[in-house]
Design a protein around this motif. Structure first.
Motif, PDB file in Angstrom:
ATOM      1  N   LEU A   1       0.828  -1.200   0.000  1.00  0.00           N
ATOM      2  CA  LEU A   1       0.000   0.000   0.000  1.00  0.00           C
ATOM      3  C   LEU A   1       0.865   1.254   0.000  1.00  0.00           C
ATOM      4  O   LEU A   1       0.603   2.200  -0.744  1.00  0.00           O
ATOM      5  CB  LEU A   1      -0.938   0.004   1.207  1.00  0.00           C
ATOM      6  CG  LEU A   1      -1.898   1.166   1.318  1.00  0.00           C
ATOM      7  CD1 LEU A   1      -2.817   1.188   0.103  1.00  0.00           C
ATOM      8  CD2 LEU A   1      -2.702   1.065   2.595  1.00  0.00           C
ATOM      9  N   SER A   2       1.917   1.247   0.819  1.00  0.00           N
ATOM     10  CA  SER A   2       2.794   2.417   0.847  1.00  0.00           C
ATOM     11  C   SER A   2       3.551   2.573  -0.473  1.00  0.00           C
ATOM     12  O   SER A   2       3.780   3.691  -0.937  1.00  0.00           O
ATOM     13  CB  SER A   2       3.778   2.340   2.016  1.00  0.00           C
ATOM     14  OG  SER A   2       4.681   1.272   1.844  1.00  0.00           O
ATOM     15  N   THR A   3       3.915   1.479  -1.097  1.00  0.00           N
ATOM     16  CA  THR A   3       4.574   1.540  -2.402  1.00  0.00           C
ATOM     17  C   THR A   3       3.625   2.106  -3.452  1.00  0.00           C
ATOM     18  O   THR A   3       4.023   2.950  -4.262  1.00  0.00           O
ATOM     19  CB  THR A   3       5.053   0.142  -2.826  1.00  0.00           C
ATOM     20  OG1 THR A   3       5.971  -0.351  -1.849  1.00  0.00           O
ATOM     21  CG2 THR A   3       5.731   0.175  -4.180  1.00  0.00           C
ATOM     22  N   ALA A   4       2.374   1.676  -3.425  1.00  0.00           N
ATOM     23  CA  ALA A   4       1.398   2.186  -4.387  1.00  0.00           C
ATOM     24  C   ALA A   4       1.157   3.679  -4.181  1.00  0.00           C
ATOM     25  O   ALA A   4       1.092   4.443  -5.151  1.00  0.00           O
ATOM     26  CB  ALA A   4       0.085   1.415  -4.253  1.00  0.00           C
ATOM     27  N   CYS A   5       1.035   4.107  -2.918  1.00  0.00           N
ATOM     28  CA  CYS A   5       0.835   5.531  -2.629  1.00  0.00           C
ATOM     29  C   CYS A   5       2.041   6.354  -3.067  1.00  0.00           C
ATOM     30  O   CYS A   5       1.891   7.438  -3.627  1.00  0.00           O
ATOM     31  CB  CYS A   5       0.568   5.740  -1.142  1.00  0.00           C
ATOM     32  SG  CYS A   5      -1.048   5.146  -0.626  1.00  0.00           S
ATOM     33  N   ARG A   6       3.239   5.842  -2.801  1.00  0.00           N
ATOM     34  CA  ARG A   6       4.456   6.544  -3.202  1.00  0.00           C
ATOM     35  C   ARG A   6       4.527   6.675  -4.728  1.00  0.00           C
ATOM     36  O   ARG A   6       4.841   7.746  -5.255  1.00  0.00           O
ATOM     37  CB  ARG A   6       5.686   5.815  -2.675  1.00  0.00           C
ATOM     38  CG  ARG A   6       6.977   6.586  -2.946  1.00  0.00           C
ATOM     39  CD  ARG A   6       8.219   5.829  -2.515  1.00  0.00           C
ATOM     40  NE  ARG A   6       8.461   4.760  -3.474  1.00  0.00           N
ATOM     41  CZ  ARG A   6       8.636   3.482  -3.160  1.00  0.00           C
ATOM     42  NH1 ARG A   6       8.599   3.099  -1.911  1.00  0.00           N
ATOM     43  NH2 ARG A   6       8.852   2.586  -4.087  1.00  0.00           N
ATOM     44  N   ASN A   7       4.190   5.605  -5.440  1.00  0.00           N
ATOM     45  CA  ASN A   7       4.226   5.651  -6.901  1.00  0.00           C
ATOM     46  C   ASN A   7       3.211   6.649  -7.456  1.00  0.00           C
ATOM     47  O   ASN A   7       3.506   7.360  -8.418  1.00  0.00           O
ATOM     48  CB  ASN A   7       3.978   4.263  -7.483  1.00  0.00           C
ATOM     49  CG  ASN A   7       5.136   3.323  -7.241  1.00  0.00           C
ATOM     50  OD1 ASN A   7       6.247   3.755  -6.944  1.00  0.00           O
ATOM     51  ND2 ASN A   7       4.875   2.036  -7.333  1.00  0.00           N
ATOM     52  N   LYS A   8       2.026   6.713  -6.853  1.00  0.00           N
ATOM     53  CA  LYS A   8       1.013   7.685  -7.297  1.00  0.00           C
ATOM     54  C   LYS A   8       1.480   9.108  -7.013  1.00  0.00           C
ATOM     55  O   LYS A   8       1.279  10.005  -7.836  1.00  0.00           O
ATOM     56  CB  LYS A   8      -0.322   7.439  -6.594  1.00  0.00           C
ATOM     57  CG  LYS A   8      -1.015   6.188  -7.034  1.00  0.00           C
ATOM     58  CD  LYS A   8      -1.564   6.346  -8.431  1.00  0.00           C
ATOM     59  CE  LYS A   8      -2.363   5.126  -8.803  1.00  0.00           C
ATOM     60  NZ  LYS A   8      -2.886   5.194 -10.153  1.00  0.00           N
ATOM     61  N   ALA A   9       2.101   9.327  -5.865  1.00  0.00           N
ATOM     62  CA  ALA A   9       2.597  10.666  -5.530  1.00  0.00           C
ATOM     63  C   ALA A   9       3.708  11.091  -6.487  1.00  0.00           C
ATOM     64  O   ALA A   9       3.731  12.225  -6.958  1.00  0.00           O
ATOM     65  CB  ALA A   9       3.096  10.697  -4.085  1.00  0.00           C
ATOM     66  N   ILE A  10       4.604  10.180  -6.787  1.00  0.00           N
ATOM     67  CA  ILE A  10       5.694  10.485  -7.726  1.00  0.00           C
ATOM     68  C   ILE A  10       5.128  10.792  -9.104  1.00  0.00           C
ATOM     69  O   ILE A  10       5.559  11.741  -9.769  1.00  0.00           O
ATOM     70  CB  ILE A  10       6.713   9.322  -7.782  1.00  0.00           C
ATOM     71  CG1 ILE A  10       7.498   9.259  -6.474  1.00  0.00           C
ATOM     72  CG2 ILE A  10       7.651   9.460  -8.969  1.00  0.00           C
ATOM     73  CD1 ILE A  10       8.373   8.026  -6.339  1.00  0.00           C
ATOM     74  N   ALA A  11       4.131  10.025  -9.536  1.00  0.00           N
ATOM     75  CA  ALA A  11       3.516  10.272 -10.842  1.00  0.00           C
ATOM     76  C   ALA A  11       2.836  11.640 -10.869  1.00  0.00           C
ATOM     77  O   ALA A  11       2.906  12.355 -11.874  1.00  0.00           O
ATOM     78  CB  ALA A  11       2.505   9.171 -11.163  1.00  0.00           C
ATOM     79  N   GLY A  12       2.206  12.027  -9.773  1.00  0.00           N
ATOM     80  CA  GLY A  12       1.563  13.337  -9.700  1.00  0.00           C
ATOM     81  C   GLY A  12       2.558  14.477  -9.750  1.00  0.00           C
ATOM     82  O   GLY A  12       2.337  15.487 -10.440  1.00  0.00           O
ATOM     83  N   VAL A  13       3.665  14.325  -9.043  1.00  0.00           N
ATOM     84  CA  VAL A  13       4.704  15.362  -9.055  1.00  0.00           C
ATOM     85  C   VAL A  13       5.319  15.469 -10.445  1.00  0.00           C
ATOM     86  O   VAL A  13       5.553  16.573 -10.948  1.00  0.00           O
ATOM     87  CB  VAL A  13       5.779  15.066  -7.985  1.00  0.00           C
ATOM     88  CG1 VAL A  13       6.996  15.949  -8.160  1.00  0.00           C
ATOM     89  CG2 VAL A  13       5.185  15.237  -6.590  1.00  0.00           C
ATOM     90  N   ARG A  14       5.561  14.326 -11.076  1.00  0.00           N
ATOM     91  CA  ARG A  14       6.127  14.346 -12.432  1.00  0.00           C
ATOM     92  C   ARG A  14       5.173  15.008 -13.421  1.00  0.00           C
ATOM     93  O   ARG A  14       5.596  15.771 -14.292  1.00  0.00           O
ATOM     94  CB  ARG A  14       6.438  12.934 -12.908  1.00  0.00           C
ATOM     95  CG  ARG A  14       7.709  12.392 -12.339  1.00  0.00           C
ATOM     96  CD  ARG A  14       8.022  11.047 -12.927  1.00  0.00           C
ATOM     97  NE  ARG A  14       9.267  10.552 -12.383  1.00  0.00           N
ATOM     98  CZ  ARG A  14       9.568   9.279 -12.300  1.00  0.00           C
ATOM     99  NH1 ARG A  14       8.733   8.371 -12.739  1.00  0.00           N
ATOM    100  NH2 ARG A  14      10.716   8.906 -11.785  1.00  0.00           N
ATOM    101  N   ALA A  15       3.883  14.726 -13.284  1.00  0.00           N
ATOM    102  CA  ALA A  15       2.895  15.331 -14.183  1.00  0.00           C
ATOM    103  C   ALA A  15       2.839  16.842 -13.982  1.00  0.00           C
ATOM    104  O   ALA A  15       2.820  17.608 -14.954  1.00  0.00           O
ATOM    105  CB  ALA A  15       1.524  14.707 -13.953  1.00  0.00           C
ATOM    106  N   ALA A  16       2.829  17.273 -12.726  1.00  0.00           N
ATOM    107  CA  ALA A  16       2.791  18.716 -12.448  1.00  0.00           C
ATOM    108  C   ALA A  16       4.050  19.404 -12.965  1.00  0.00           C
ATOM    109  O   ALA A  16       3.981  20.490 -13.548  1.00  0.00           O
ATOM    110  CB  ALA A  16       2.634  18.949 -10.948  1.00  0.00           C
ATOM    111  N   ALA A  17       5.192  18.776 -12.774  1.00  0.00           N
ATOM    112  CA  ALA A  17       6.449  19.359 -13.251  1.00  0.00           C
ATOM    113  C   ALA A  17       6.481  19.406 -14.780  1.00  0.00           C
ATOM    114  O   ALA A  17       6.964  20.377 -15.361  1.00  0.00           O
ATOM    115  CB  ALA A  17       7.639  18.567 -12.720  1.00  0.00           C
ATOM    116  N   PHE A  18       5.980  18.371 -15.426  1.00  0.00           N
ATOM    117  CA  PHE A  18       5.943  18.348 -16.888  1.00  0.00           C
ATOM    118  C   PHE A  18       5.112  19.506 -17.428  1.00  0.00           C
ATOM    119  O   PHE A  18       5.553  20.246 -18.307  1.00  0.00           O
ATOM    120  CB  PHE A  18       5.367  17.011 -17.377  1.00  0.00           C
ATOM    121  CG  PHE A  18       5.140  16.961 -18.862  1.00  0.00           C
ATOM    122  CD1 PHE A  18       6.186  16.690 -19.718  1.00  0.00           C
ATOM    123  CD2 PHE A  18       3.879  17.194 -19.404  1.00  0.00           C
ATOM    124  CE1 PHE A  18       5.986  16.641 -21.093  1.00  0.00           C
ATOM    125  CE2 PHE A  18       3.665  17.155 -20.773  1.00  0.00           C
ATOM    126  CZ  PHE A  18       4.722  16.877 -21.622  1.00  0.00           C
TER     127      PHE A  18
END
Length: 91
Positions: A20-37
């Motif tokens: 669960l923590s891995t899934a949450c971390r991956n979603k957070a990283i994807a969100g940060v990458r999308a915002a930065a893009f």
């Protein structure tokens, strides 16, 4: 009869929490990458006012704008390149 619990039943919540923590971390990283893009796509629009000194831009703030833009480019460069996000073309 023994009242001992099996090791697999003790570790199950740890495995669930870890996944669960891995899934949450991956979603957070994807969100940060999308915002930065998308910030890297939009930020060049601010270069024009910065070049003319409009809207209170000074030399140091124009340099900060360029630094933030470069940071967004570096962080967002992998947005959408995950193998899970790319649809398969094989039937």
């Amino acid at each position: 009869m023994s009242s001992q619990t099996s090791p697999s039943s003790i570790r199950a919540p740890i495995r669930i929490g870890s996944s669960l923590s891995t899934a949450c971390r991956n979603k957070a990283i994807a969100g940060v990458r999308a915002a930065a893009f998308w910030a890297a796509v939009i930020l060049p629009l601010a270069y024009v006012p910065a070049a003319y000194g409009a809207m209170g831009f000074e030399t140091w703030s124009a340099l900060a704008l360029i630094a933030v833009h470069m940071a967004c480019v570096v962080v967002g460069h992998e947005h959408g390149t995950s193998s899970n996000d790319i649809p398969s073309t094989h039937a």
